[in-house]
Write an enzyme that holds these catalytic residues in place. Structure first.
Site, short mmCIF file in Angstrom:
data_model
loop_
_atom_site.label_atom_id
_atom_site.label_comp_id
_atom_site.label_asym_id
_atom_site.label_seq_id
_atom_site.Cartn_x
_atom_site.Cartn_y
_atom_site.Cartn_z
CB CYS A 124 -0.90 0.00 1.22
SG CYS A 124 -1.86 -1.50 1.45
NE ARG B 180 4.60 1.38 -1.43
CZ ARG B 180 5.57 1.21 -0.53
NH1 ARG B 180 6.79 1.61 -0.83
NH2 ARG B 180 5.34 0.66 0.62
CD1 TRP C 256 -1.60 -5.54 -3.57
CD2 TRP C 256 -1.47 -6.50 -1.55
NE1 TRP C 256 -1.26 -6.85 -3.75
CE2 TRP C 256 -1.18 -7.47 -2.54
CE3 TRP C 256 -1.46 -6.89 -0.21
CZ2 TRP C 256 -0.88 -8.79 -2.22
CZ3 TRP C 256 -1.16 -8.20 0.10
CH2 TRP C 256 -0.87 -9.14 -0.89
CG ASN D 82 0.74 1.62 3.78
OD1 ASN D 82 -0.36 1.80 3.30
ND2 ASN D 82 1.84 2.17 3.28
N GLY D 83 -0.22 -1.94 6.51
CA GLY D 83 0.10 -2.94 7.52
C GLY D 83 -1.13 -3.76 7.89
CD GLU E 158 14.72 -13.49 -10.62
OE1 GLU E 158 14.34 -12.33 -10.92
OE2 GLU E 158 14.31 -14.06 -9.59
CE LYS F 28 11.49 -10.81 -12.27
NZ LYS F 28 12.17 -11.31 -11.14
CD GLU G 44 8.06 -11.65 -10.10
OE1 GLU G 44 8.13 -11.32 -8.92
OE2 GLU G 44 8.94 -11.35 -10.95
CG HIS H 293 14.70 -37.55 -10.24
ND1 HIS H 293 14.84 -38.91 -10.06
CD2 HIS H 293 15.96 -37.08 -10.45
CE1 HIS H 293 16.10 -39.25 -10.12
NE2 HIS H 293 16.82 -38.15 -10.37
CE LYS I 273 10.71 -3.07 -7.02
NZ LYS I 273 11.30 -4.03 -7.96
#
Length: 608
Positions: free
Chosen positions: A2, A27, A74, A100-101, A481, A485, A488, A504, A603
């Site tokens: 947020c 964010r 958010w 926020n939180g 990674e 990417k 995401e 496997h 973010k």
């Protein structure tokens, strides 16, 4: 996650707040709103959706105010609806709060307040704060906020206004970042310096359990226990140009293309050619302390965790020190063993990642020496660690990290060289590695020139819904990674695996509809990775290979190949990741995805 913006001055606060909120869009958020005092009343406007919707809501209104607070939410408690958007008001409509939180004891507080006659209209935990402040209010909004917060359990960064106190904003922080901006005849509060950088680069970072009273020409900071704090003003070195697109269609592409520069920044002044080693004074450790390290724990989340895995490979191979890489979100819950010779590194781009911060505090409670690797000067992790190294990547706006990842790897490479030279590595080998590191920015620039070529490959595979990424050795974390990417920003299901593990389980998925990206440079495990490629082709899989320039053999085996320059194995991950970033970017754009603000992601993750 947020975002918060607050303004008090002599200008119209509404456009300043809207502009600040736009700079916080990266964010991640799903609703937005503002509250301000006009004609002795608290007025608020809020809506689900993008800031553009909020702008449309208020553009026909003749609002002028010199004090206000704004927020991008958010969703955690309650769906992203108009009514659940911030700001939230108390029963009287005189107090407005953005937050926020997460308030962990909101349920018990809500029952307590309802018994006292408070009426709630949202599903959020934040609304509790407005009513709790109202319950404590006796004419002084600062003391009401202070008293309310002593009853709260959880994390918060808040900004509060009250129509009875129209000359001040109250801000407080516990676990969720908050910064005060000092202007000329105006002051600001924000969750991120990006929101206020157009107006000031003079800031104060609030620490946990601190509360600030912000007026037109001043601000004071104290603890919740009423102890005075002398705030330290810091100057932000980032320029406004650094948080704008600069002609690129997306921040992500801009940040991918910036990597030659950010890599140079990460190594500048840190290569000691005379001694064949690295120079990292920020670690704040003496030679004897560094020499006594017999175990390293690296704690991180997401992309930073992948960088940590690469660090594990490098440090163990060259410095011969055992390394454990921990998910920060799990570290503090599993009673980790920390011995006297253990050093704990925590890695976070923002320096505010709540899980990483919690793991840092747990390690410190257990007596560990804790060092940070982060990007943001003055961030919580930078302040709370015993020492550390800044990656100097500049502001990273795109939610999917690119340049911060390569800068983190660079710093871990420098740490590897430093520790190795103190132990068993010869001057000649140390010099070889620092010279290899010095060449990386130019080599990365040459890979970036393949952007159009990689875009053509992306066009071929953009319609696929599943990808597999394979790598061996130090390129296994690169595969992880690369897969991250893609998932995401394009919402394609993608998994990274050690190439030998394919047989496997994942090999069962391979067919003509399952592209496989194989990282296959001519390194020490080259012959092994060729065998894995043959296994894929035998099952009609399509292979995209990342290969060393001039390798015609691998090109003859695969469907598509992206070449990288030949280099020292030590720095290979800094080259092999670049094509994967570009490939993910172009696939996401071709699929019509919001590259810079992918759905459901934030973010800076500041809630557990």
């Amino acid at each position: 996650m947020c975002g918060i913006i607050g303004y008090i001055g002599d200008k119209n606060a509404v456009p300043i707040m809207i502009e600040g909120l736009k700079r916080l869009e990266y964010r991640g958020y799903d609703s937005a709103g503002v509250a301000f005092i006009q004609d002795s009343n608290v007025i608020f406007q809020k809506t689900a959706g993008k800031i553009a919707a909020l702008e449309n809501l208020i553009k026909e209104k003749d609002y002028f105010t010199t004090l206000g607070i704004g927020h991008t939410r958010w969703a955690t408690h309650g769906e992203p609806t108009d009514i659940n958007a911030h700001p939230h008001l108390d029963c009287t409509g005189k107090i407005a709060v953005v937050h926020n939180g997460i308030i962990e004891n909101y349920s018990s507080l809500k029952k307590f307040l309802m018994k006292k006659g408070h009426k709630f209209v949202t599903e959020t935990d934040t609304e509790i704060l407005a009513h709790l402040i109202e319950d404590q209010y006796e004419g002084d909004i600062l003391e009401a906020v202070r008293a309310a917060l002593t009853q709260v359990e959880g994390t918060y960064g808040i900004a509060v206004i009250c129509k009875d106190n129209p000359d001040r904003i109250i801000a407080a922080r516990n676990g969720s970042p908050l910064v005060i901006g000092r202007g000329n005849g105006e002051n600001f509060v924000a969750s991120d310096v990006a929101a206020i950088l157009r107006h000031t680069n003079q800031v104060v970072y609030l620490a946990d359990q601190e509360i600030a009273e912000i007026t037109l020409n001043n601000f004071t900071v104290s603890t919740l226990d009423k102890l005075h704090v002398s705030p330290k003003i810091q100057e932000i070195s980032w320029s406004l140009d650094m948080i704008e697109k600069g002609g690129y269609p997306h921040f992500m592409l801009k940040e991918i293309m910036e990597q030659p520069t950010t890599l140079r920044n990460a190594i500048r002044g840190r290569l000691d050619f005379a001694a064949g080693t690295a120079r990292l004074n920020g670690l704040n450790l003496q030679y004897k302390q560094l020499n006594k390290i017999d175990r390293i724990i690296i704690s991180a989340c997401g992309t930073s965790w992948h960088a940590a895995l690469i660090g594990e490979y490098l440090i163990e191979e060259y410095a011969r020190i055992p390394v454990e890489v921990e998910y920060a979100s799990e570290f503090r819950y599993r009673s980790p063993i920390i011995n006297p010779g253990t050093i704990v590194f925590v890695i976070s781009q923002s320096g505010e990642t709540i899980d990483t911060l919690a793991s840092l505090r747990e390690a410190k409670r257990r007596g560990a020496c804790c060092l940070g690797i982060c990007n943001v000067v003055g961030s919580t992790i930078a302040r709370e660690t015993d020492g550390g190294v800044y990656i100097h990547a500049g502001p990273e706006i795109g939610v999917a990290s690119t340049k911060a990842f390569t800068s983190q790897i660079t710093v871990l490479s420098l740490i590897t060289i430093l520790l190795s030279r103190m132990r068993n590595m010869s001057f000649e080998k140390g010099e070889e590695l620092i010279r290899a590191l010095q060449t990386v920015p130019d080599l990365v620039a040459s890979v970036l020139q393949k952007n159009d070529e990689i875009k053509k490959i992306a066009e071929k595979y953009a319609g696929m819904n599943n990808f597999l990424y394979l790598g061996r050795g130090v390129n296994f974390p690169v595969a992880l990674e690369g897969a991250l990417k893609l998932k995401e920003i394009s919402y394609i299901h993608a998994e990274g695996y050690p190439a030998a593990e394919m047989k496997h389980g994942p090999i069962a998925l391979i067919d003509e509809n399952m592209p496989v990206v194989v990282i296959a440079p001519q390194d020490s495990v080259y012959d092994k990775i060729l065998s894995n490629i043959q296994e894929i082709k035998a099952r009609k899989g399509n292979v995209i290979a990342i290969a060393t320039e001039g390798d015609t053999h691998v090109a003859s085996m695969v469907d598509d190949v992206i070449y990288i320059p030949k280099t020292n194995d030590f720095v290979l991950p800094l080259l092999t990741i670049i094509p994967l970033q570009i490939l993910a970017y172009h696939i996401a754009v071709l699929r019509g995805c919001d590259v810079d603000q992918p759905r459901n992601l934030a973010k800076s993750v500041t809630v557990e």
